[in-house]
Design an enzyme around this catalytic site. Structure first.
Site, PDB file in Angstrom:
ATOM      1  CE  LYS A 167      77.543  12.485  87.863  1.00 36.50           C
ATOM      2  NZ  LYS A 167      76.762  12.173  86.683  1.00 36.50           N
ATOM      3  CB  SER A 181      68.331  16.028  84.963  1.00 38.79           C
ATOM      4  OG  SER A 181      69.200  15.662  83.913  1.00 38.79           O
ATOM      5  CG  ASN A 191      78.199  11.425  91.897  1.00 35.40           C
ATOM      6  OD1 ASN A 191      79.408  11.535  92.035  1.00 35.40           O
ATOM      7  ND2 ASN A 191      77.647  10.653  90.957  1.00 35.40           N
ATOM      8  N   GLY A 213      72.297  13.913  83.522  1.00 38.16           N
ATOM      9  CA  GLY A 213      72.989  14.948  82.753  1.00 38.16           C
ATOM     10  C   GLY A 213      72.274  15.382  81.486  1.00 38.16           C
ATOM     11  CG  HIS A 246      77.126   6.639  89.132  1.00 33.96           C
ATOM     12  ND1 HIS A 246      77.255   6.909  87.786  1.00 33.96           N
ATOM     13  CD2 HIS A 246      76.377   7.638  89.652  1.00 33.96           C
ATOM     14  CE1 HIS A 246      76.617   8.038  87.515  1.00 33.96           C
ATOM     15  NE2 HIS A 246      76.078   8.504  88.630  1.00 33.96           N
ATOM     16  N   GLY A 269      73.901  15.244  90.846  1.00 30.39           N
ATOM     17  CA  GLY A 269      75.205  15.203  90.182  1.00 30.39           C
ATOM     18  C   GLY A 269      75.727  16.604  89.941  1.00 30.39           C
ATOM     19  CD  GLU A 297      71.817   8.455  90.086  1.00 24.80           C
ATOM     20  OE1 GLU A 297      71.759   9.667  90.327  1.00 24.80           O
ATOM     21  OE2 GLU A 297      72.868   7.877  89.788  1.00 24.80           O
TER      22      GLU A 297
HETATM   23  P1  PGA Z   1      73.070  14.660  87.227  1.00 24.53           P
HETATM   24  O1  PGA Z   1      73.802  13.314  87.713  1.00 24.53           O
HETATM   25  O2  PGA Z   1      72.371  15.247  88.423  1.00 24.53           O
HETATM   26  O3  PGA Z   1      74.186  15.516  86.723  1.00 24.53           O
HETATM   27  O4  PGA Z   1      72.107  14.275  86.163  1.00 24.53           O
HETATM   28  C1  PGA Z   1      73.218  12.447  88.619  1.00 24.53           C
HETATM   29  C2  PGA Z   1      74.129  11.292  88.871  1.00 24.53           C
HETATM   30  O5  PGA Z   1      74.817  10.833  87.944  1.00 24.53           O
HETATM   31  O6  PGA Z   1      74.225  10.788  90.002  1.00 24.53           O
END
Ligand code: PGA
Length: 237
Positions: free
Chosen positions: A10, A197, A8, A161, A85, A218, A155
């Site tokens: 983003k 993460s 993802n 993050g 999400h 992410g 999640e």
């Molecule tokens: P992250 O995001 O891997 O940056 O923590 C995961 C997500 O939001 O799908």
């Protein structure tokens, strides 16, 4: 059963970043799905990657300024959409009712759905994780028939993050809970991914979880080297 890795991306990348990514990133696995910022999707399609969208609009009918419809996603040859999400639930105040409508819309248009669910830090501290997941899953999948085309991504919001992740035991127990809930309610098995993460350093550990069907990545999915190291651990090449 093959495990899958969803990236993802983003809104992390611009055209220059994508050029660098696509120069370095080689992967022909059908079990890796990249969800770029929608405007950049053609760059990934040109390279033959399996691509999905990060969200779809509520309706395929009528005039919907600013949206991308399920019908259009299918029209571009894409197979997947992420729905629900936590960033959209939070920033756009997306409700479970809207998520349910989007899932129906996606499935009707032959897209596969990656449904994101998860609890906040506060809810976790109050030991409400399962209550929250049950409420989200029950409402999001209400009257949905085609559960075979739905993947659930667990999640935890506090893990997105933050570089903070649940223990393997916690993830395993939660995945078990989700799978049982879906089996009892819909008489069908469901794939469950973990997201939050995931990185090149913790993936070996996470991948040991027995009932894990894959991961949703992410931040690290926007870096070719980091994303590739994750894929190498999870997906049979
Ligand atoms: P992250 O995001 O891997 O940056 O923590 C995961 C997500 O939001 O799908």
């Amino acid at each position: 059963m093959n495990k899958i890795v969803v990236g993802n991306q983003k809104t992390y990348m611009t055209k220059d970043d994508i050029n660098i990514f696509l120069d370095k990133f080689k992967c022909d696995s059908k079990d890796v799905i990249i969800c770029p910022t929608s405007i950049y999707i053609p760059y990934y399609l040109e390279k033959g990657f399996k691509v999905g969208v990060q969200n779809i609009g509520l309706n395929s009918k009528g005039a919907n300024t600013g949206e991308i419809t399920a019908k259009q996603v299918l029209d571009m040859g894409l197979e997947y959409t992420i729905v629900g999400h936590s960033e959209i639930r939070e920033h756009q105040k997306e409700t479970d009712k809207q998520i349910n409508q989007k899932i129906e819309e996606a499935l009707k248009n032959n897209l596969k759905v990656i449904l994101c669910v998860g609890e906040t830090k506060e809810q976790r501290d109050m030991l409400k994780t399962n209550v929250i997941l049950k409420r989200q899953i029950t409402n999001d999948l209400r009257n949905i028939k085609d559960i075979g085309n739905v993947i659930i991504a667990y999640e935890p919001i506090w893990a997105i993050g933050t570089n903070e992740i649940p223990t393997n035991k916690e993830i395993k127990t939660t995945i078990e809970y989700i799978k049982e809930l879906v089996l009892n309610s819909f008489k069908t098995d469901v794939k469950v991914l973990y997201g939050g993460s995931v990185n090149e350093n913790n993936i070996k550990q996470i991948n040991k979880i027995k009932n894990l069907d894959g991961v949703l990545v992410g931040k690290c999915s926007s870096n070719a080297v980091r994303f590739k190291s994750i894929i190498e651990v999870v997906v049979d090449q």
